[in-house]
Design an enzyme around this catalytic site. Structure first.
Site, short mmCIF file in Angstrom:
data_model
loop_
_atom_site.label_atom_id
_atom_site.label_comp_id
_atom_site.label_asym_id
_atom_site.label_seq_id
_atom_site.Cartn_x
_atom_site.Cartn_y
_atom_site.Cartn_z
N ASN A 11 0.84 -0.77 -0.02
CA ASN A 11 -0.19 0.27 -0.17
C ASN A 11 0.57 1.24 -0.13
OD1 ASN A 11 -2.20 -1.84 0.15
ND2 ASN A 11 -3.11 -1.79 2.15
N ARG A 32 -16.75 1.50 -0.88
CA ARG A 32 -15.83 1.94 -1.43
C ARG A 32 -16.31 3.04 -2.24
NH1 ARG A 32 -11.09 -2.01 -1.75
NH2 ARG A 32 -9.72 -0.87 -0.93
N ARG A 45 -2.68 -11.35 -4.19
CA ARG A 45 -3.05 -10.43 -4.86
C ARG A 45 -2.11 -9.37 -3.56
NH1 ARG A 45 -8.49 -7.49 -6.58
NH2 ARG A 45 -7.72 -5.83 -6.25
C1 EPZ Z 1 -6.46 1.64 1.04
O1 EPZ Z 1 -7.29 1.69 0.87
C2 EPZ Z 1 -5.28 0.45 1.66
N1 EPZ Z 1 -5.62 0.43 0.11
C3 EPZ Z 1 -6.88 -0.62 3.02
O2 EPZ Z 1 -6.05 -1.76 2.47
C4 EPZ Z 1 -6.84 0.00 3.27
O3 EPZ Z 1 -7.66 -0.85 4.15
C5 EPZ Z 1 -7.32 0.81 3.69
O4 EPZ Z 1 -6.39 2.08 2.55
C6 EPZ Z 1 -8.10 1.48 5.13
O5 EPZ Z 1 -6.57 1.19 5.87
C7 EPZ Z 1 -4.45 0.71 -0.33
O6 EPZ Z 1 -3.79 1.59 0.20
C8 EPZ Z 1 -4.13 0.17 -1.47
P1 EPZ Z 1 -9.85 4.43 2.12
P2 EPZ Z 1 -8.33 2.47 0.92
O7 EPZ Z 1 -10.18 5.54 1.68
O8 EPZ Z 1 -7.94 4.07 0.44
C9 EPZ Z 1 -14.78 5.09 3.16
C10 EPZ Z 1 -5.54 -4.28 1.51
O9 EPZ Z 1 -5.98 -5.03 2.25
N2 EPZ Z 1 -14.54 6.51 1.81
O10 EPZ Z 1 -8.76 5.20 3.63
O11 EPZ Z 1 -9.76 2.73 -0.12
C11 EPZ Z 1 -14.68 4.06 2.48
O12 EPZ Z 1 -16.15 3.50 1.95
C12 EPZ Z 1 -6.81 -2.54 1.05
O13 EPZ Z 1 -4.38 -4.36 1.11
C13 EPZ Z 1 -15.77 6.90 1.64
O14 EPZ Z 1 -16.06 7.41 2.16
O15 EPZ Z 1 -9.41 3.03 1.37
C14 EPZ Z 1 -13.88 3.17 3.67
O16 EPZ Z 1 -15.13 3.24 4.46
C15 EPZ Z 1 -8.01 -3.35 1.41
N3 EPZ Z 1 -15.22 8.00 0.20
C16 EPZ Z 1 -13.68 4.29 4.25
O17 EPZ Z 1 -13.57 5.32 3.90
C17 EPZ Z 1 -14.03 8.43 -0.11
O18 EPZ Z 1 -14.03 8.90 -1.11
C18 EPZ Z 1 -11.76 4.17 4.80
O19 EPZ Z 1 -11.80 4.08 2.92
C19 EPZ Z 1 -12.84 6.81 0.00
C20 EPZ Z 1 -13.03 6.29 1.17
#
Ligand code: EPZ
Length: 418
Positions: free
Chosen positions: A23, A121, A397
């Site tokens: 990540n 997401r 992955r």
């Molecule tokens: C990153 O995903 C990681 N992926 C995820 O790891 C990790 O679980 C996540 O951060 C939380 O730590 C990468 O870095 C590639 P977020 P990301 O935006 O960026 C909501 C793994 O297993 N949200 O922090 O997609 C979302 O729905 C993966 O390695 C919005 O509502 O996570 C979620 O509930 C899985 N609107 C929360 O925020 C947005 O525009 C956290 O999402 C963006 C996010």
């Protein structure tokens, strides 16, 4: 298609070399198109998410060279601002391309990103942040069309400390006109590493890890040769495996403060943990006591990406554990598979109630996402008898040589073609 055959009951001993963080590597690959000079990223794990991101960079026109475990990306001939659906649906991280594409081409066209099915997401925080920087966004015919005359620095407040939105906005802002300030930014170590990477390219980013990130736009960025941080989720996965099975393992390359919330829980479970610099040594007798509750939170709270693996450990700990998943809506798909192994898990929405049982028994189980798949492997390592785990593409992955590293620790696991 492959499957794992696992004979449970072995204790784990030895040391694990931790790969560069998935990540971190993924946003760094996106950032590589911010310069037309070569970018070298070292210690890159051989995992499918990286391969998918490289396909996206090739689609944009980048030339990619592999040198052992390093990647060299040359985007001097990058020409396209569009990423086809067949690539974006594979990978959540395709959305990280928006910022760099806009910075380079003033335009970007991608479809909604894919990725593990762990919740809705949305990307509304990404898009509203980019709009604050002067980007026009239209969503039509299944694509997100972005366009800007000029990226302009702005004050941005995130409703939620989204990792991806924080990264995307930073990537769009590093060459914008003026200063951008992101408040309620994500504090994950991967954000700090992105700041280090961009500043090594000549950017002016500060505050990462502290919740408010400031970016002063610069005219151009130059190439870089960079070693990303170790993968704290990979390290956490192996530490949980050893805690659950019993034994003693050492991880090297991940500072303990990057997974402090997990180490705190594992000590409460009864593990002995010694840390020095980037070394973590965990000793466990395999007979753990349950902690009452574990709640996933944005960093520095308990990582959602270790929730599934930790829940697998709870299934044979003495006592009951309430697991609360605060970040994603449906991150318990693996629980039904754990029940096939004899686990006592009740899921209601974002909460799982786990009653520890004496032992799990082997079963044939199916991975449904990356971290849930890893959790099933950890449960099978603990279970009595033989298990098989199918749909390994999810595990591939994010884990480089998962079975090889576990086998070198003493696990009886092999990968067979079916
Ligand atoms: C990153 O995903 C990681 N992926 C995820 O790891 C990790 O679980 C996540 O951060 C939380 O730590 C990468 O870095 C590639 P977020 P990301 O935006 O960026 C909501 C793994 O297993 N949200 O922090 O997609 C979302 O729905 C993966 O390695 C919005 O509502 O996570 C979620 O509930 C899985 N609107 C929360 O925020 C947005 O525009 C956290 O999402 C963006 C996010």
């Amino acid at each position: 298609m492959d499957k794992y055959i696992i004979n449970g009951g072995e204790k784990l001993f030895g040391s694990i070399e931790i790969q560069s963080a998935k990540n971190t590597v993924l946003p760094l690959l996106a950032a590589s198109i911010l310069t037309d000079e070569p970018v070298r990223i070292r210690g890159v794990p051989k995992i499918n998410d990286v391969e998918s991101m490289l396909l996206i960079l090739s689609e944009v026109g980048c030339k990619i060279t592999r040198k052992k475990d390093s990647l060299v990306i040359d985007s001097s001939n990058a020409v396209s601002h569009e990423i086809p659906t067949r690539l974006t649906k594979e990978l959540r991280s395709s959305v990280f391309m928006l910022g760099p594409l806009l910075s380079r081409f003033r335009r970007a066209k991608i479809s909604y990103p894919g990725g593990c099915d762990i919740g809705l997401r949305p990307i509304d925080l990404h898009l509203s942040g980019l709009q604050r920087l002067g980007v026009e966004i239209a969503e039509r015919d299944g694509y997100i069309h972005c366009e800007t005359q000029k990226l302009l620095g702005a004050e941005i407040l995130l409703d939620f400390p989204s990792v991806g939105a924080t990264e995307n906005i930073i990537l769009a802002a590093v060459k914008a006109d003026g200063i951008t300030v992101i408040r309620n930014a994500a504090k994950e170590p991967e954000i700090i590493d992105l700041q280090h990477f961009l500043n090594a390219m000549g950017a002016k980013v500060c505050g990462a890890g502290g919740g408010t990130v400031a970016i002063e736009g610069v005219k151009r960025l130059h190439g870089v040769d960079f070693v990303p941080i170790g993968d704290r989720i990979e390290a956490g996965t192996y530490l949980i495996a050893a805690a659950s099975c019993g034994g003693e393992i050492e991880t090297q390359g991940v500072p303990p403060e990057n997974i402090a919330a997990l180490l705190h829980k594992l000590r409460e479970n009864g593990c002995k943990i010694y840390t020095k610099n980037d070394k973590i040594v965990l000793t466990s007798n395999g007979a753990l006591r349950a902690v009452n509750i574990v709640e996933t939170m944005p960093f520095p709270g308990f990582p959602t990406d270790l929730q599934a693996q930790y829940t697998a450990l709870c299934t044979t700990a003495k006592g009951s554990t309430l697991v609360v998943e605060n970040l994603f809506e449906t991150r318990y798909r693996y629980a039904a598979e754990l029940k096939r192994m004899g686990a006592d898990v009740t899921v209601r929405g974002r909460t799982a109630f786990v009653r520890g049982v004496e032992r799990l028994h082997g079963a044939c189980v199916t991975a449904g996402d990356l971290r849930g798949g890893a959790a099933l492997v950890l449960a099978a390592l603990k279970a009595e008898g033989q298990s098989s785990v199918v749909e390994l593409s999810y595990i591939d992955r994010g884990y480089d040589d998962f079975e090889g590293k576990l086998r070198r620790l003493g696990a009886k696991i092999r990968r067979v073609r079916i």
